[in-house]
Motif scaffolding. Sequence first.
Motif, mmCIF file in Angstrom:
data_model
loop_
_atom_site.group_PDB
_atom_site.id
_atom_site.type_symbol
_atom_site.label_atom_id
_atom_site.label_comp_id
_atom_site.label_asym_id
_atom_site.label_seq_id
_atom_site.Cartn_x
_atom_site.Cartn_y
_atom_site.Cartn_z
ATOM 1 N N VAL A 259 0.874 -1.181 0.000
ATOM 2 C CA VAL A 259 0.000 0.000 0.000
ATOM 3 C C VAL A 259 0.911 1.231 0.000
ATOM 4 C CG1 VAL A 259 -0.197 0.148 2.535
ATOM 5 C CG2 VAL A 259 -2.013 1.094 1.096
ATOM 6 N N ILE A 260 0.451 2.284 -0.693
ATOM 7 C CA ILE A 260 1.237 3.523 -0.755
ATOM 8 C C ILE A 260 0.593 4.582 0.134
ATOM 9 C CG2 ILE A 260 1.982 5.431 -2.266
ATOM 10 C CD1 ILE A 260 2.186 3.398 -4.565
ATOM 11 N N LEU A 261 1.406 5.235 0.963
ATOM 12 C CA LEU A 261 0.935 6.376 1.756
ATOM 13 C C LEU A 261 1.414 7.639 1.056
ATOM 14 C CD1 LEU A 261 0.469 4.141 3.800
ATOM 15 C CD2 LEU A 261 1.677 5.488 5.526
ATOM 16 N N CYS A 262 0.491 8.530 0.701
ATOM 17 C CA CYS A 262 0.938 9.740 -0.001
ATOM 18 C C CYS A 262 0.043 10.929 0.294
ATOM 19 C CB CYS A 262 1.012 9.488 -1.501
ATOM 20 S SG CYS A 262 -0.589 9.262 -2.261
ATOM 21 N N ARG A 263 0.536 12.103 -0.059
ATOM 22 C CA ARG A 263 -0.238 13.332 0.092
ATOM 23 C C ARG A 263 -1.462 13.292 -0.813
ATOM 24 N NH1 ARG A 263 2.183 17.779 2.497
ATOM 25 N NH2 ARG A 263 4.402 17.557 2.958
ATOM 26 N N GLY A 264 -2.536 13.943 -0.374
ATOM 27 C CA GLY A 264 -3.769 14.015 -1.138
ATOM 28 C C GLY A 264 -3.553 14.515 -2.559
ATOM 29 N N GLU A 265 -2.598 15.438 -2.719
ATOM 30 C CA GLU A 265 -2.318 16.008 -4.045
ATOM 31 C C GLU A 265 -1.815 14.953 -5.025
ATOM 32 O OE1 GLU A 265 -1.386 17.184 -1.164
ATOM 33 O OE2 GLU A 265 -1.700 19.360 -1.069
ATOM 34 N N LEU A 278 -2.992 10.728 2.916
ATOM 35 C CA LEU A 278 -2.545 11.383 4.151
ATOM 36 C C LEU A 278 -3.157 12.767 4.326
ATOM 37 C CD1 LEU A 278 1.234 10.402 4.053
ATOM 38 C CD2 LEU A 278 -0.484 9.539 5.641
ATOM 39 N N GLY A 279 -3.905 13.221 3.318
ATOM 40 C CA GLY A 279 -4.544 14.533 3.423
ATOM 41 C C GLY A 279 -3.718 15.624 2.769
ATOM 42 N N ARG A 280 -4.247 16.848 2.869
ATOM 43 C CA ARG A 280 -3.616 17.977 2.185
ATOM 44 C C ARG A 280 -3.005 18.954 3.169
ATOM 45 N NH1 ARG A 280 -5.259 18.679 -3.386
ATOM 46 N NH2 ARG A 280 -6.267 16.723 -3.963
ATOM 47 N N GLY A 281 -1.779 19.345 2.918
ATOM 48 C CA GLY A 281 -1.107 20.303 3.804
ATOM 49 C C GLY A 281 -0.396 19.580 4.946
ATOM 50 N N ASP A 282 0.660 20.212 5.455
ATOM 51 C CA ASP A 282 1.512 19.539 6.445
ATOM 52 C C ASP A 282 0.780 19.196 7.739
ATOM 53 O OD1 ASP A 282 3.551 19.613 4.664
ATOM 54 O OD2 ASP A 282 4.706 21.169 5.688
ATOM 55 N N ALA A 283 -0.080 20.094 8.217
ATOM 56 C CA ALA A 283 -0.748 19.830 9.503
ATOM 57 C C ALA A 283 -1.636 18.594 9.397
ATOM 58 C CB ALA A 283 -1.574 21.040 9.929
ATOM 59 N N GLU A 284 -2.318 18.467 8.274
ATOM 60 C CA GLU A 284 -3.213 17.319 8.088
ATOM 61 C C GLU A 284 -2.411 16.024 7.933
ATOM 62 O OE1 GLU A 284 -6.750 16.315 5.079
ATOM 63 O OE2 GLU A 284 -6.517 18.461 5.458
ATOM 64 N N VAL A 285 -1.318 16.090 7.172
ATOM 65 C CA VAL A 285 -0.455 14.914 6.988
ATOM 66 C C VAL A 285 0.107 14.475 8.347
ATOM 67 C CG1 VAL A 285 1.771 14.189 6.010
ATOM 68 C CG2 VAL A 285 0.098 15.374 4.562
ATOM 69 N N ASP A 307 8.235 10.327 0.158
ATOM 70 C CA ASP A 307 8.993 11.317 0.916
ATOM 71 C C ASP A 307 8.146 12.588 0.998
ATOM 72 O OD1 ASP A 307 10.763 13.157 1.958
ATOM 73 O OD2 ASP A 307 12.486 12.268 0.947
ATOM 74 N N LEU A 308 7.876 13.037 2.215
ATOM 75 C CA LEU A 308 6.940 14.148 2.405
ATOM 76 C C LEU A 308 7.638 15.498 2.447
ATOM 77 C CD1 LEU A 308 4.879 12.203 5.047
ATOM 78 C CD2 LEU A 308 4.089 12.786 2.752
ATOM 79 N N GLY A 309 8.971 15.491 2.348
ATOM 80 C CA GLY A 309 9.706 16.751 2.291
ATOM 81 C C GLY A 309 10.573 16.995 3.498
ATOM 82 N N ALA A 310 11.425 18.033 3.392
ATOM 83 C CA ALA A 310 12.444 18.269 4.418
ATOM 84 C C ALA A 310 12.255 19.596 5.133
ATOM 85 C CB ALA A 310 13.825 18.205 3.777
ATOM 86 N N GLN A 311 11.139 20.273 4.866
ATOM 87 C CA GLN A 311 10.929 21.592 5.469
ATOM 88 C C GLN A 311 9.871 21.551 6.561
ATOM 89 O OE1 GLN A 311 12.937 24.103 4.713
ATOM 90 N NE2 GLN A 311 13.888 22.657 3.284
ATOM 91 N N GLY A 312 10.058 22.346 7.596
ATOM 92 C CA GLY A 312 9.025 22.582 8.603
ATOM 93 C C GLY A 312 8.472 21.314 9.229
ATOM 94 N N VAL A 313 7.147 21.271 9.400
ATOM 95 C CA VAL A 313 6.499 20.145 10.072
ATOM 96 C C VAL A 313 6.672 18.853 9.263
ATOM 97 C CG1 VAL A 313 4.278 19.254 10.889
ATOM 98 C CG2 VAL A 313 4.850 21.649 11.230
ATOM 99 N N ALA A 314 6.748 18.954 7.929
ATOM 100 C CA ALA A 314 6.944 17.760 7.106
ATOM 101 C C ALA A 314 8.238 17.046 7.505
ATOM 102 C CB ALA A 314 6.968 18.125 5.618
ATOM 103 N N ALA A 315 9.260 17.818 7.837
ATOM 104 C CA ALA A 315 10.534 17.218 8.250
ATOM 105 C C ALA A 315 10.348 16.445 9.556
ATOM 106 C CB ALA A 315 11.597 18.303 8.422
#
Length: 330
Positions: A259-265, A278-285, A307-315
């Motif tokens: 199964v793949i976990l990914c951002r809504g986008e 995982l939903g949209r935007g870092d807070a929701e993810v 990979d959800l990214g390396a910035q802010g809450v995503a990190a």
Amino acid sequence: METKILSGQEAIKLGAEIVRAGGVVAFPTETVYGLAANAYNPDAVRAVFAAKGRPMDNPLIVHLADKKLIHTVTSGFDEKYNALINAFMPGPLTLVVPRKDSIPDEVTAGLDTVGVRVPSDPVCSAFLAACGVPVAAPSANLSTRISPTSARHVYEDMKGRIPLIIDGGESIVGIESTVLDITGETPVVLRPGAVTAEMIASVLGGDVKLHSGKVLAAAPAPGMKYKHYAPSCECVVANDIASAVECYVKEQKAGKTPVILCRGEHTGELGGCRFIDLGRGDAEVCRNIYSALHKGEKIADFIICEDLGAQGVAASVMNRVNKAAGGKRV
Ligand code: AMP
Ligand code: MG
């Protein structure tokens, strides 16, 4: 032992009675659910470690109903850090400060510091106020398992081990608090969370050392040496959606149920692959990541998280996902 799940005033009252009598109960917070014990009662604190199956050399966080109570557990710290208390408490920030002698070694794993937090979840605040004592608590999962963000998650791990789970709904932040050590010259992020190093630096107007392998080895964060947040099945991080799909196809051919976990986008880019949104935007993810891992291990035997990214809450979220994957990438 029967494990009850209750909500509302009844749950808060009963939970506080159990804690005051030296017992252990699970309670909701905005980060993840916790296992509560009276921080002043060493036997109660030992019972938390026993319920969780956690080694005693991993400190617990002391939870307080109000930030006015912080001075009751610490022997003092540089006044400039009051700015952090004003900015981020109540909320998902734990401050590591010099401890008072009244906080037993069982809570701090023998360290001369204590981690303190003032949660913002209203059910949690009411429960802590009813307890009337500082509450020492780790996350309410079995040691090395995924942290719980609902009463149901707690029940899966703690059934038969504790008498009560206070149900306060889903944790809205979704990952553990940021742990910031303010005992040295420069504050050090020992564990990243929803309060990011950038947010801390902008309030303090000064340097903040980032959590990193090297800094951590030198810093007193015993918790970090254990494997955490592991699903019961294989788990990998995919560099991008194309690699996730490629890995999915390969594992499926090998007889796995991935199964793949990914951002809504990105759910539109997965072809026919099964996914958890995982939903949209870092807070929701951030809010959804642990329930997605819980769900993933139930419906699949191979979890691929983009990979959800390396910035802010995503990190901070990726800090947990990388641990779940044991560092494996595709
Ligand atoms: P958990 O109980 O799973 O939320 O984890 C609590 C974590 O907070 C521990 O594993 C440590 O990493 C950190 N922590 C708590 N108290 C201290 C302390 N006095 N010094 C350093 N880290 C701490
Ligand atoms: Mg934990």
